[in-house]
Design an enzyme around this catalytic site. Structure first.
Site, mmCIF file in Angstrom:
data_model
loop_
_atom_site.group_PDB
_atom_site.id
_atom_site.type_symbol
_atom_site.label_atom_id
_atom_site.label_comp_id
_atom_site.label_asym_id
_atom_site.label_seq_id
_atom_site.Cartn_x
_atom_site.Cartn_y
_atom_site.Cartn_z
ATOM 1 N N ASP A 53 0.876 -1.157 0.000
ATOM 2 C CA ASP A 53 0.000 0.000 0.000
ATOM 3 C C ASP A 53 0.929 1.227 0.000
ATOM 4 O O ASP A 53 2.096 1.119 0.421
ATOM 5 C CB ASP A 53 -0.875 -0.043 1.255
ATOM 6 C CG ASP A 53 -1.687 1.208 1.431
ATOM 7 O OD1 ASP A 53 -2.342 1.618 0.461
ATOM 8 O OD2 ASP A 53 -1.644 1.804 2.532
ATOM 9 N N ASP A 102 -0.130 5.088 0.747
ATOM 10 C CA ASP A 102 -0.407 6.078 1.803
ATOM 11 C C ASP A 102 -0.399 5.414 3.174
ATOM 12 O O ASP A 102 -1.173 4.490 3.430
ATOM 13 C CB ASP A 102 -1.803 6.702 1.587
ATOM 14 C CG ASP A 102 -1.893 7.512 0.303
ATOM 15 O OD1 ASP A 102 -1.100 8.449 0.146
ATOM 16 O OD2 ASP A 102 -2.758 7.195 -0.538
ATOM 17 N N SER A 130 -5.400 4.992 -4.303
ATOM 18 C CA SER A 130 -5.332 6.395 -4.700
ATOM 19 C C SER A 130 -5.124 6.604 -6.194
ATOM 20 O O SER A 130 -4.234 6.017 -6.812
ATOM 21 C CB SER A 130 -4.189 7.089 -3.947
ATOM 22 O OG SER A 130 -4.026 8.400 -4.450
HETATM 23 C C1 BG6 Z 1 -5.902 5.772 -0.107
HETATM 24 C C2 BG6 Z 1 -5.965 6.609 1.146
HETATM 25 O O1 BG6 Z 1 -4.589 5.350 -0.337
HETATM 26 O O2 BG6 Z 1 -6.363 6.499 -1.234
HETATM 27 C C3 BG6 Z 1 -7.391 7.146 1.328
HETATM 28 O O3 BG6 Z 1 -5.605 5.826 2.268
HETATM 29 C C4 BG6 Z 1 -7.836 7.900 0.072
HETATM 30 O O4 BG6 Z 1 -7.441 7.990 2.457
HETATM 31 C C5 BG6 Z 1 -7.717 6.976 -1.137
HETATM 32 O O5 BG6 Z 1 -9.186 8.343 0.203
HETATM 33 C C6 BG6 Z 1 -8.105 7.650 -2.441
HETATM 34 O O6 BG6 Z 1 -7.187 8.665 -2.707
HETATM 35 P P1 BG6 Z 1 -7.253 9.687 -3.920
HETATM 36 O O7 BG6 Z 1 -5.866 10.242 -3.961
HETATM 37 O O8 BG6 Z 1 -7.595 8.910 -5.159
HETATM 38 O O9 BG6 Z 1 -8.295 10.693 -3.581
HETATM 39 MG MG MG Z 2 -2.764 3.092 3.581
#
Ligand code: BG6
Ligand code: MG
Length: 211
Positions: A8, A10, A115
């Site tokens: 992962d 973030d 993300s």
């Molecule tokens: C994840 C985070 O990696 O990505 C979440 O832990 C976040 O908090 C999700 O909502 C989506 O991210 P993004 O950058 O596409 O808005």
């Molecule tokens: Mg994470």
């Protein structure tokens, strides 16, 4: 023996929580919603739109789909501006050294992140070079706890889930890993989660798992 690690992004390789928090907070304050860091913790691993639903559920009002899309776009614009503050120094030497060591041991490495901003973060932090494959919010239709993002990462590496470890900080991510048939390694919040297979305290503990 396993052949690969899927990480992962973030909360595992770098820390973007504070930027997510700041960007969501502006919108929550405007809508008078009681958003705080505890609620922000519930957003780990959860997609942007699902995060928005959690935040909006803190108030009693309903919003149209158009309003929701606008809030999400606004949040993302603010978030991407904040990400411009990130530099390679935001990734700990411990993380870089561990990734290099795993490569030396012959493991393939991939990213498995919900993300859609993964490419920007990898670029800002100069992280892309360590990975053989990237699976992120741009190539999936279902977010964690669905296993899709990890199954795609394994597929891009040319392996089955049984060949790979997942490294996660979020309960939703551990659930996704388990649902996909992976062995899960939990760090941070996920280290205390009962479904995590292997709990680690610090990133380099991964090496003890691998050897
Ligand atoms: C994840 C985070 O990696 O990505 C979440 O832990 C976040 O908090 C999700 O909502 C989506 O991210 P993004 O950058 O596409 O808005
Ligand atoms: Mg994470």
């Amino acid at each position: 023996m396993k052949k690969a690690f899927i990480f992962d992004l973030d909360g595992v390789l770098c820390f973007t929580d504070k930027y997510h928090y700041e960007a969501w907070k502006t919108i929550a304050d405007r809508l008078s919603l009681p958003f705080d860091e505890k609620v922000n913790d519930r957003l780990r691993g959860v997609s942007r739109m699902e995060s928005l639903e959690i935040i909006l559920s803190l108030g009693g009002k309903t919003y149209t789909e158009d309003e929701k899309v606008k809030f999400a776009e606004e949040k993302n614009e603010a978030y991407r501006k904040l990400l411009e503050n990130m530099t390679p120094s935001d990734v700990a030497d411990e993380v870089r050294n561990t990734l290099k060591e795993l490569h030396k041991c012959g493991y393939k490495l991939a990213i498995g992140s919900s993300s859609k901003n993964t490419p920007l973060i990898l670029d800002r932090c100069d992280l892309k070079k360590y990975f053989d494959a990237v699976s992120d919010g741009n190539n999936i239709t279902r977010s964690k706890p669905d296993p899709e993002v990890f199954l795609k990462a394994a597929e891009y590496l040319g392996f089955n889930s049984g060949d790979c470890y997942i490294v996660e900080d979020a309960e939703a991510g551990i659930d996704a890993g388990k649902a996909g048939g992976f062995v899960t390694i939990g760090i941070g919040c996920a280290a205390g989660y009962e479904k995590t297979d292997i709990a680690i305290k610090t990133f380099k503990d991964i090496l003890r798992t691998a050897i």
